[in-house]
Motif scaffolding. Structure first.
Motif, PDB file in Angstrom:
ATOM      1  N   ALA A 235       0.844  -1.282  -0.011  1.00  0.00           N
ATOM      2  CA  ALA A 235      -0.193  -0.185  -0.121  1.00  0.00           C
ATOM      3  C   ALA A 235       0.832   1.253   0.005  1.00  0.00           C
ATOM      4  O   ALA A 235       0.636   2.185  -0.819  1.00  0.00           O
ATOM      5  CB  ALA A 235      -0.875   0.106   1.097  1.00  0.00           C
ATOM      6  N   PRO A 236       1.937   1.260   0.942  1.00  0.00           N
ATOM      7  CA  PRO A 236       2.594   2.569   0.814  1.00  0.00           C
ATOM      8  C   PRO A 236       3.501   2.520  -0.586  1.00  0.00           C
ATOM      9  O   PRO A 236       3.435   3.992  -0.927  1.00  0.00           O
ATOM     10  CB  PRO A 236       3.625   2.417   2.000  1.00  0.00           C
ATOM     11  N   ALA A 237       4.068   1.568  -1.113  1.00  0.00           N
ATOM     12  CA  ALA A 237       4.612   1.710  -2.366  1.00  0.00           C
ATOM     13  C   ALA A 237       3.665   2.190  -3.369  1.00  0.00           C
ATOM     14  O   ALA A 237       4.179   3.055  -4.127  1.00  0.00           O
ATOM     15  CB  ALA A 237       5.129   0.144  -2.705  1.00  0.00           C
ATOM     16  N   LEU A 238       2.540   1.817  -3.495  1.00  0.00           N
ATOM     17  CA  LEU A 238       1.504   2.210  -4.444  1.00  0.00           C
ATOM     18  C   LEU A 238       1.267   3.824  -4.169  1.00  0.00           C
ATOM     19  O   LEU A 238       1.080   4.397  -5.384  1.00  0.00           O
ATOM     20  CB  LEU A 238       0.272   1.447  -4.411  1.00  0.00           C
ATOM     21  N   MET A 239       0.906   4.314  -3.041  1.00  0.00           N
ATOM     22  CA  MET A 239       0.582   5.588  -2.763  1.00  0.00           C
ATOM     23  C   MET A 239       2.029   6.529  -2.911  1.00  0.00           C
ATOM     24  O   MET A 239       1.555   7.642  -3.252  1.00  0.00           O
ATOM     25  CB  MET A 239       0.134   5.623  -1.277  1.00  0.00           C
ATOM     26  N   ARG A 240       3.047   6.149  -3.238  1.00  0.00           N
ATOM     27  CA  ARG A 240       4.271   6.829  -3.539  1.00  0.00           C
ATOM     28  C   ARG A 240       4.143   7.073  -5.063  1.00  0.00           C
ATOM     29  O   ARG A 240       4.968   7.756  -5.498  1.00  0.00           O
ATOM     30  CB  ARG A 240       5.214   6.210  -3.125  1.00  0.00           C
ATOM     31  N   ARG A 241       3.425   6.225  -5.522  1.00  0.00           N
ATOM     32  CA  ARG A 241       3.655   6.314  -7.318  1.00  0.00           C
ATOM     33  C   ARG A 241       2.259   6.872  -7.985  1.00  0.00           C
ATOM     34  O   ARG A 241       2.211   7.170  -9.048  1.00  0.00           O
ATOM     35  CB  ARG A 241       3.692   5.003  -7.660  1.00  0.00           C
ATOM     36  N   ALA A 246      -6.777   6.632  -7.013  1.00  0.00           N
ATOM     37  CA  ALA A 246      -6.353   5.811  -8.072  1.00  0.00           C
ATOM     38  C   ALA A 246      -5.990   4.655  -7.706  1.00  0.00           C
ATOM     39  O   ALA A 246      -6.373   3.247  -8.221  1.00  0.00           O
ATOM     40  CB  ALA A 246      -5.120   6.345  -8.650  1.00  0.00           C
ATOM     41  N   VAL A 247      -5.428   4.402  -6.379  1.00  0.00           N
ATOM     42  CA  VAL A 247      -4.983   2.984  -5.963  1.00  0.00           C
ATOM     43  C   VAL A 247      -6.590   2.069  -5.814  1.00  0.00           C
ATOM     44  O   VAL A 247      -6.627   0.885  -5.717  1.00  0.00           O
ATOM     45  CB  VAL A 247      -4.393   3.080  -4.622  1.00  0.00           C
ATOM     46  N   ILE A 248      -7.493   2.896  -5.007  1.00  0.00           N
ATOM     47  CA  ILE A 248      -8.759   2.350  -4.820  1.00  0.00           C
ATOM     48  C   ILE A 248      -9.458   1.843  -5.831  1.00  0.00           C
ATOM     49  O   ILE A 248      -9.851   0.595  -5.997  1.00  0.00           O
ATOM     50  CB  ILE A 248      -9.549   3.370  -3.872  1.00  0.00           C
ATOM     51  N   LEU A 249      -9.488   2.847  -7.191  1.00  0.00           N
ATOM     52  CA  LEU A 249     -10.265   2.326  -8.305  1.00  0.00           C
ATOM     53  C   LEU A 249      -9.550   1.246  -9.123  1.00  0.00           C
ATOM     54  O   LEU A 249      -9.930   0.463 -10.199  1.00  0.00           O
ATOM     55  CB  LEU A 249     -10.125   3.580  -9.079  1.00  0.00           C
ATOM     56  N   ILE A 250      -8.041   1.042  -8.648  1.00  0.00           N
ATOM     57  CA  ILE A 250      -7.597  -0.170  -9.295  1.00  0.00           C
ATOM     58  C   ILE A 250      -7.842  -1.435  -8.391  1.00  0.00           C
ATOM     59  O   ILE A 250      -8.086  -2.759  -8.916  1.00  0.00           O
ATOM     60  CB  ILE A 250      -5.836  -0.054  -9.353  1.00  0.00           C
ATOM     61  N   THR A 288      -5.324   0.222   4.397  1.00  0.00           N
ATOM     62  CA  THR A 288      -4.549   1.093   4.466  1.00  0.00           C
ATOM     63  C   THR A 288      -4.753   2.471   3.782  1.00  0.00           C
ATOM     64  O   THR A 288      -4.875   3.461   4.127  1.00  0.00           O
ATOM     65  CB  THR A 288      -2.886   0.707   4.305  1.00  0.00           C
ATOM     66  N   VAL A 289      -5.262   2.150   2.466  1.00  0.00           N
ATOM     67  CA  VAL A 289      -5.502   3.328   1.592  1.00  0.00           C
ATOM     68  C   VAL A 289      -6.628   4.067   1.954  1.00  0.00           C
ATOM     69  O   VAL A 289      -6.734   5.162   2.096  1.00  0.00           O
ATOM     70  CB  VAL A 289      -5.326   3.005   0.086  1.00  0.00           C
ATOM     71  N   ALA A 293      -7.133   7.706   3.619  1.00  0.00           N
ATOM     72  CA  ALA A 293      -7.893   8.657   2.662  1.00  0.00           C
ATOM     73  C   ALA A 293      -8.769   9.357   3.596  1.00  0.00           C
ATOM     74  O   ALA A 293      -9.156  10.666   3.373  1.00  0.00           O
ATOM     75  CB  ALA A 293      -8.543   8.116   1.657  1.00  0.00           C
ATOM     76  N   VAL A 294      -9.456   8.692   4.377  1.00  0.00           N
ATOM     77  CA  VAL A 294     -10.591   9.219   5.479  1.00  0.00           C
ATOM     78  C   VAL A 294      -9.758  10.483   6.218  1.00  0.00           C
ATOM     79  O   VAL A 294     -10.340  11.330   6.407  1.00  0.00           O
ATOM     80  CB  VAL A 294     -11.033   8.144   6.393  1.00  0.00           C
TER      81      VAL A 294
END
Length: 381
Positions: A235-241, A246-250, A288-289, A293-294
């Motif tokens: 989750a942190p790796a995805l949020m850095r990119r 966008a992470v949620i929608l994927i 995590t995301v 986000a909340v």
């Protein structure tokens, strides 16, 4: 750990107490329904008696009601005592998250990673321990929860410091008013439908698996370990990119596909186990995301945002287990997973339709999660 400890013994409870799967799944409904509704008053309580006392009250209630579950003689009694357990759970969960995030230096990302890591490790270990205790008796995991929550009570009593200074009392209506914020309301509704998918996978799957307590425990140990790994690292790796939205929608559409696959392979234990573990990977990212986000989507006090969001999302968890069991009884074991996949797709549509209102949450995570990971590794070393 207490969340997953009871999962491996659901079929054993049904057999021992002559309960139907729908009745057995009400153990989750009473617990999650009361948890969700009680979330609306947790910030009001904690703002008056303090976070530490609220945490201790919540853990104390869980100890008492878990012990009453362990000595009960009917499924109706266990369902009722699980409701009291849900009250303690509400007091603990929303206050714990707000306390951990409030104690963090700087932004909340690092603290949320640590919170989700602890949650993931507990969810992984809980079913394994529940399986071991469940092999002895269906009552064993409930006694296990009593011991674990007593340890938690002592840890909070000794290690958590009382807040200094005067507290500002929150009005009782604060969480309800918080849900008027479009960003928080959208994320809460999306989480409600996401939680339906989550709890169908967690609470219904022990029945079609057909395993004993230890087999179910091992399966959900794999699920929880996968959830913990992606909570901390993926989750942190995805949020850095990319942005959180966008992470949620994927991730959500991938979860819907996994639930569909679970429904199609439900008669094949190996296939269902694979889908459960893959589901854990996706759920870890989402937990995590969504939580981050909340926390970042509004300028509300964290305790209020957490209470409002959790009150809505737990209602999805309350509906899912008995609905899944009823659908399975009426139409077969595939249909509950189709129901779960559809609910997750509704969550996707909710986020996609409201993406403009989610601008506050729709930011890249920066390098803060790196700090959280570094703290986690340092503590483990």
């Amino acid at each position: 750990m207490g969340i997953g400890l009871v999962d491996p013994i659901l079929p054993a409870i049904a057999d021992s107490l002559q309960a139907s799967p729908v009745e057995t799944e009400l153990l989750f409904t009473s617990y999650l329904l009361v948890t969700g509704l009680a979330m609306l008053v947790t910030s009001w309580i904690s703002s008056r008696i303090g976070a530490k006392r609220t945490l201790l009250l919540g853990l104390g209630l869980i100890v008492v009601f878990a012990l009453l579950c362990a000595v009960s003689g009917s499924v109706d009694a266990v369902i009722g005592f699980r409701a009291g357990w849900g009250l303690g759970n509400a007091l603990f969960i929303s206050t714990a998250l707000a306390t951990i995030v409030g104690a963090a230096v700087g932004r909340s990302g690092a603290a949320i990673v640590l919170y989700e890591a602890a949650l993931g490790l507990g969810i992984a270990i809980g079913p394994l321990l529940g399986g071991l205790l469940g092999e002895v008796s269906w009552r064993g995991p409930f006694f296990g929860v009593v011991v674990l929550m007593a340890i938690g009570f002592l840890a909070v009593l000794i290690l958590v410091r009382d807040e200094g200074g005067a507290r500002e009392p929150m009005p009782l209506s604060a969480p309800i008013r918080a849900l008027r914020r479009p960003a928080l309301a959208l994320l809460a509704v999306a989480a409600l439908f996401y939680n339906i998918g989550f709890f169908v996978l967690l609470a219904f799957s022990p029945f079609p698996l057909g395993f004993g307590a230890m087999g179910i425990g091992l399966t959900f140990f794999g699920w929880g370990a996968a959830l913990a790994i992606t909570s901390v690292w993926a989750a942190p790796a995805l949020m850095r990119r990319m942005s959180r939205i966008a992470v949620i929608l994927i991730t959500l559409p991938l979860l819907a596909v996994d639930l569909l696959a679970a429904g199609l392979t439900v008669a094949n234990p190996a296939g269902l186990v694979t889908c459960i573990v893959i589901g854990g990977l996706l759920l870890g990212v989402m937990n995590t995301v969504l939580t981050e986000a909340v926390m970042e989507s509004t300028d509300l006090p964290r305790a209020v945002a957490s209470s409002a969001y959790s009150a809505v999302r737990f209602l999805g968890g309350a509906v899912a287990p008995p609905a899944a069991a009823a659908l399975a009884h009426a139409f077969g074991d595939t249909v509950p997973y189709l129901f779960a996949a559809t609910s997750v797709l509704i969550a996707v549509l909710t986020v996609a339709a409201g993406h403009r209102a989610l601008a506050g949450a729709d930011e890249t995570g920066g390098d803060v999660p790196d700090d959280g990971e570094a703290i986690l590794i340092g503590d483990a070393a």
